[in-house]
Design an enzyme around this catalytic site. Structure first.
Site, PDB file in Angstrom:
ATOM      1  N   ASP A  71       0.811  -1.218   0.000  1.00 34.56           N
ATOM      2  CA  ASP A  71       0.000   0.000   0.000  1.00 34.56           C
ATOM      3  C   ASP A  71       0.844   1.268   0.000  1.00 34.56           C
ATOM      4  OD1 ASP A  71       0.925  -0.500   2.561  1.00 34.56           O
ATOM      5  OD2 ASP A  71      -1.047  -0.895   3.404  1.00 34.56           O
ATOM      6  N   ASN A  74      -7.650  -2.724  13.966  1.00 34.47           N
ATOM      7  CA  ASN A  74      -9.047  -3.057  13.636  1.00 34.47           C
ATOM      8  C   ASN A  74      -9.139  -4.303  12.752  1.00 34.47           C
ATOM      9  OD1 ASN A  74      -8.020  -2.124  11.266  1.00 34.47           O
ATOM     10  ND2 ASN A  74      -9.412  -0.380  11.027  1.00 34.47           N
ATOM     11  N   HIS A 118      -7.289  -4.805  10.021  1.00 37.01           N
ATOM     12  CA  HIS A 118      -7.007  -4.595   8.602  1.00 37.01           C
ATOM     13  C   HIS A 118      -5.702  -5.265   8.193  1.00 37.01           C
ATOM     14  CE1 HIS A 118      -4.842  -0.448   9.328  1.00 37.01           C
ATOM     15  NE2 HIS A 118      -3.949  -1.404   9.251  1.00 37.01           N
TER      16      HIS A 118
END
Ligand code: F6R
Length: 250
Positions: A67, A136, A138
């Site tokens: 990313d 969370n 991810h």
């Protein structure tokens, strides 16, 4: 899922680096999927040390990162391109032409995501994908959602992710609100997956990832369906799993 228990962060970094080094030794021309964030930093340090000792050759390795923040130039010291140069690329004999990240400076999200997916496909896919785990759940920047996103896409970062990543920026307002990320399908198509998880703050989510229901609300839970996942986690990160006695203590 294979879970390798490490005593602490240092031990985790060494064990994970050894696993990645083994992949490189077995396949010197491997396509490595790489991650940023604080957890893999110790692992990258170990890989650099192995290279400096003459134990590891990166000359034929190709890399694709998970990313990149949208809106940041690769030269920006908050970009993931900068992070990778700083922690790994500039210290080993990787051919820089063989290192790839989404281009955060491309404002055309659709074009950039399509380019990145084509690139990964043209390389023939990923042999081993390194992952960290978000608070969370991810992976990459695939935030909790109603569905598992497939290919590379542009995401709005969750408030909790912005907050978690604010530690790397001078001001919390400077944290970009969007990112380009590889999709879940691309990650799942990697032949092998190596996930590194450290610290008490990840203990509950790691338990959900490994033993909870498979749901896009905990994106990493889909890894339960992958055939070759290895998670290297330290004692703190494994504390909830141990509390529930789901795994024998090593
Ligand atoms: C980074 C990435 C993220 C991080 C995750 C954990 O490329 O893809 O999913 O792996 O946010 O970050 P740390 O390791 O900083 O807790």
């Amino acid at each position: 899922m294979k879970i390798i228990q490490a005593a602490d962060y240092e031990d985790l970094s060494l064990k994970a680096a050894q696993l990645l080094a083994a992949e490189i030794l077995l396949r010197p021309e491997a396509i490595l999927g790489l991650a940023t964030g604080s957890t893999p930093i110790g692992l990258y340090e170990q890989l650099v040390l192995m290279h400096q000792k003459g134990l590891l050759d990166f000359s034929q390795i190709k890399t694709v990162n998970l990313d990149e923040y949208r809106g940041l130039d690769p030269e920006d010291d908050q970009s993931y391109a900068w992070f990778m140069n700083h922690h790994l690329f500039q210290h080993v004999n990787l051919n820089r032409a063989n290192t790839h990240l989404p281009d955060g400076s491309n404002p055309d999200a659709e074009a950039e995501c399509t380019r990145y997916d084509h690139l990964i496909k043209s390389l023939g896919g990923i042999h081993v994908q390194l992952l960290g785990l978000g608070n969370n759940g991810h992976i990459g920047f695939n935030e909790p959602d109603e569905v598992f996103p497939k290919g590379t896409h542009c995401v709005e970062l969750e408030a909790s992710t912005i907050e978690a990543n604010a530690r790397f920026f001078a001001n919390p307002e400077d944290v970009p609100r969007q990112a380009y990320t590889m999709g879940i399908q691309t990650i799942m198509m990697a032949k092998r997956i190596l996930m590194v998880v450290s610290g008490k703050g990840k203990a509950d989510i790691l338990d959900q990832v490994c033993y909870g229901p498979i749901t896009p609300k905990v994106p990493a839970s889909i890894l339960q369906l992958h055939r070759h996942v290895c998670i290297v986690a330290d004692e703190e990160a494994l504390s909830t799993i141990h509390q529930h006695q789901r795994l024998n203590k090593s």
